[in-house]
Design a protein around this motif. Structure first.
Motif, PDB file in Angstrom:
ATOM      1  N   TRP A  78       0.832  -1.201   0.000  1.00 36.62           N
ATOM      2  CA  TRP A  78       0.000   0.000   0.000  1.00 36.62           C
ATOM      3  C   TRP A  78       0.868   1.254   0.000  1.00 36.62           C
ATOM      4  N   THR A  79       1.869   1.264   0.840  1.00 36.39           N
ATOM      5  CA  THR A  79       2.769   2.412   0.928  1.00 36.39           C
ATOM      6  C   THR A  79       3.477   2.645  -0.401  1.00 36.39           C
ATOM      7  N   ALA A  80       3.950   1.575  -1.020  1.00 33.75           N
ATOM      8  CA  ALA A  80       4.630   1.687  -2.310  1.00 33.75           C
ATOM      9  C   ALA A  80       3.666   2.186  -3.391  1.00 33.75           C
ATOM     10  N   LEU A  81       2.428   1.702  -3.366  1.00 34.47           N
ATOM     11  CA  LEU A  81       1.419   2.158  -4.324  1.00 34.47           C
ATOM     12  C   LEU A  81       1.208   3.664  -4.193  1.00 34.47           C
ATOM     13  N   CYS A  82       1.089   4.142  -2.965  1.00 35.11           N
ATOM     14  CA  CYS A  82       0.889   5.575  -2.747  1.00 35.11           C
ATOM     15  C   CYS A  82       2.089   6.381  -3.229  1.00 35.11           C
ATOM     16  N   GLU A  83       3.278   5.874  -3.014  1.00 36.81           N
ATOM     17  CA  GLU A  83       4.473   6.585  -3.494  1.00 36.81           C
ATOM     18  C   GLU A  83       4.468   6.727  -5.010  1.00 36.81           C
ATOM     19  N   ARG A  84       3.966   5.715  -5.711  1.00 39.32           N
ATOM     20  CA  ARG A  84       3.933   5.747  -7.179  1.00 39.32           C
ATOM     21  C   ARG A  84       2.781   6.590  -7.727  1.00 39.32           C
ATOM     22  N   CYS A  85       1.635   6.572  -7.061  1.00 37.77           N
ATOM     23  CA  CYS A  85       0.415   7.086  -7.673  1.00 37.77           C
ATOM     24  C   CYS A  85      -0.140   8.381  -7.083  1.00 37.77           C
ATOM     25  N   VAL A  86       0.236   8.703  -5.871  1.00 41.20           N
ATOM     26  CA  VAL A  86      -0.370   9.857  -5.203  1.00 41.20           C
ATOM     27  C   VAL A  86       0.441  11.118  -5.487  1.00 41.20           C
ATOM     28  N   VAL A  87      -0.261  12.206  -5.687  1.00 42.73           N
ATOM     29  CA  VAL A  87       0.350  13.517  -5.874  1.00 42.73           C
ATOM     30  C   VAL A  87       1.230  13.810  -4.651  1.00 42.73           C
ATOM     31  N   PRO A  88       2.435  14.324  -4.828  1.00 46.23           N
ATOM     32  CA  PRO A  88       3.268  14.650  -3.657  1.00 46.23           C
ATOM     33  C   PRO A  88       2.497  15.522  -2.664  1.00 46.23           C
ATOM     34  N   GLY A  89       2.481  15.085  -1.416  1.00 49.56           N
ATOM     35  CA  GLY A  89       1.731  15.794  -0.381  1.00 49.56           C
ATOM     36  C   GLY A  89       0.234  15.562  -0.445  1.00 49.56           C
ATOM     37  N   GLY A  90      -0.202  14.621  -1.264  1.00 47.32           N
ATOM     38  CA  GLY A  90      -1.623  14.415  -1.517  1.00 47.32           C
ATOM     39  C   GLY A  90      -2.298  13.355  -0.678  1.00 47.32           C
ATOM     40  N   ARG A  91      -1.682  12.951   0.418  1.00 45.14           N
ATOM     41  CA  ARG A  91      -2.330  11.989   1.318  1.00 45.14           C
ATOM     42  C   ARG A  91      -2.362  12.599   2.710  1.00 45.14           C
ATOM     43  N   ARG A  92      -3.582  12.756   3.249  1.00 43.56           N
ATOM     44  CA  ARG A  92      -3.756  13.390   4.551  1.00 43.56           C
ATOM     45  C   ARG A  92      -4.608  12.506   5.448  1.00 43.56           C
ATOM     46  N   ASN A  93      -4.086  12.234   6.641  1.00 39.59           N
ATOM     47  CA  ASN A  93      -4.825  11.449   7.630  1.00 39.59           C
ATOM     48  C   ASN A  93      -5.406  12.369   8.694  1.00 39.59           C
ATOM     49  N   THR A  94      -6.648  12.113   9.048  1.00 36.89           N
ATOM     50  CA  THR A  94      -7.292  12.777  10.177  1.00 36.89           C
ATOM     51  C   THR A  94      -7.695  11.679  11.147  1.00 36.89           C
ATOM     52  N   TYR A  95      -7.257  11.806  12.385  1.00 36.74           N
ATOM     53  CA  TYR A  95      -7.565  10.812  13.415  1.00 36.74           C
ATOM     54  C   TYR A  95      -8.702  11.335  14.275  1.00 36.74           C
ATOM     55  N   ALA A  96      -9.647  10.443  14.604  1.00 34.86           N
ATOM     56  CA  ALA A  96     -10.827  10.861  15.352  1.00 34.86           C
ATOM     57  C   ALA A  96     -11.345   9.711  16.205  1.00 34.86           C
ATOM     58  N   VAL A  97     -12.188  10.063  17.131  1.00 26.52           N
ATOM     59  CA  VAL A  97     -12.921   9.066  17.913  1.00 26.52           C
ATOM     60  C   VAL A  97     -14.397   9.395  17.766  1.00 26.52           C
ATOM     61  N   PRO A  98     -15.245   8.375  17.774  1.00 35.09           N
ATOM     62  CA  PRO A  98     -16.678   8.649  17.648  1.00 35.09           C
ATOM     63  C   PRO A  98     -17.179   9.497  18.815  1.00 35.09           C
ATOM     64  N   ALA A  99     -17.976  10.478  18.504  1.00 36.92           N
ATOM     65  CA  ALA A  99     -18.570  11.304  19.548  1.00 36.92           C
ATOM     66  C   ALA A  99     -19.544  10.472  20.384  1.00 36.92           C
ATOM     67  N   PHE A 100     -20.196   9.506  19.755  1.00 33.22           N
ATOM     68  CA  PHE A 100     -21.156   8.635  20.413  1.00 33.22           C
ATOM     69  C   PHE A 100     -20.782   7.189  20.111  1.00 33.22           C
ATOM     70  N   ALA A 101     -19.773   6.685  20.802  1.00 31.03           N
ATOM     71  CA  ALA A 101     -19.232   5.348  20.524  1.00 31.03           C
ATOM     72  C   ALA A 101     -20.298   4.268  20.634  1.00 31.03           C
ATOM     73  N   GLU A 102     -21.307   4.480  21.466  1.00 30.87           N
ATOM     74  CA  GLU A 102     -22.350   3.474  21.608  1.00 30.87           C
ATOM     75  C   GLU A 102     -23.148   3.291  20.316  1.00 30.87           C
ATOM     76  N   ASP A 103     -23.050   4.229  19.388  1.00 26.96           N
ATOM     77  CA  ASP A 103     -23.739   4.122  18.110  1.00 26.96           C
ATOM     78  C   ASP A 103     -22.959   3.315  17.071  1.00 26.96           C
ATOM     79  N   VAL A 104     -21.731   2.938  17.392  1.00 27.99           N
ATOM     80  CA  VAL A 104     -20.893   2.199  16.443  1.00 27.99           C
ATOM     81  C   VAL A 104     -21.250   0.718  16.527  1.00 27.99           C
ATOM     82  N   PRO A 105     -21.773   0.163  15.431  1.00 28.85           N
ATOM     83  CA  PRO A 105     -22.142  -1.260  15.458  1.00 28.85           C
ATOM     84  C   PRO A 105     -20.889  -2.137  15.564  1.00 28.85           C
ATOM     85  N   ASP A 106     -21.021  -3.232  16.243  1.00 25.20           N
ATOM     86  CA  ASP A 106     -19.956  -4.231  16.370  1.00 25.20           C
ATOM     87  C   ASP A 106     -18.742  -3.759  17.132  1.00 25.20           C
ATOM     88  N   ALA A 107     -18.824  -2.647  17.816  1.00 20.76           N
ATOM     89  CA  ALA A 107     -17.653  -2.149  18.552  1.00 20.76           C
ATOM     90  C   ALA A 107     -17.533  -2.853  19.884  1.00 20.76           C
TER      91      ALA A 107
END
Length: 107
Positions: A78-107
């Motif tokens: 996956w990392t190698a694929l992104c290096e070949r195909c993604v625009v430089p600087g074009g991958r951004r991660n946002t980390y989050a937690v559910p505001a209402f975790a009880e609403d997440v099925p199968d958690a």
């Protein structure tokens, strides 16, 4: 349940690399969904920009993502694929937690 961890990934792909990226993304998504700590892995494409993808990933906890997912056998490809195909600087991660975790099925 309160350990649920979400990752939103925005990816800008070089237009000439779309076919390769789509094939690799499909394989990565299938492999990630099979990981023990993965609750969800949705692949979205921006309606007005066919070269922008948004991934919605949901894990049982942070460790399932930062340790389990990133140590998975398919992750280097996956990392190698992104290096070949993604625009430089074009991958951004946002980390989050559910505001209402009880609403997440199968958690």
């Amino acid at each position: 349940m309160n350990g649920v961890f979400a990752v939103l990934v925005t990816i800008d792909v070089r237009p000439e690399a779309l076919a390769e990226f789509e094939a690799g993304l499909r394989a990565n998504a299938a492999a990630t969904r099979a990981e023990p700590g993965c609750l969800r892995f949705d692949v979205l494409r921006e309606r007005d920009d066919a070269s922008r993808f948004v991934l919605y990933e949901l894990y049982t906890d942070e460790d399932a993502f930062f340790t389990g997912h990133r140590a998975a056998a398919h992750y280097p490809a996956w990392t190698a694929l992104c290096e070949r195909c993604v625009v430089p600087g074009g991958r951004r991660n946002t980390y989050a937690v559910p505001a209402f975790a009880e609403d997440v099925p199968d958690a």
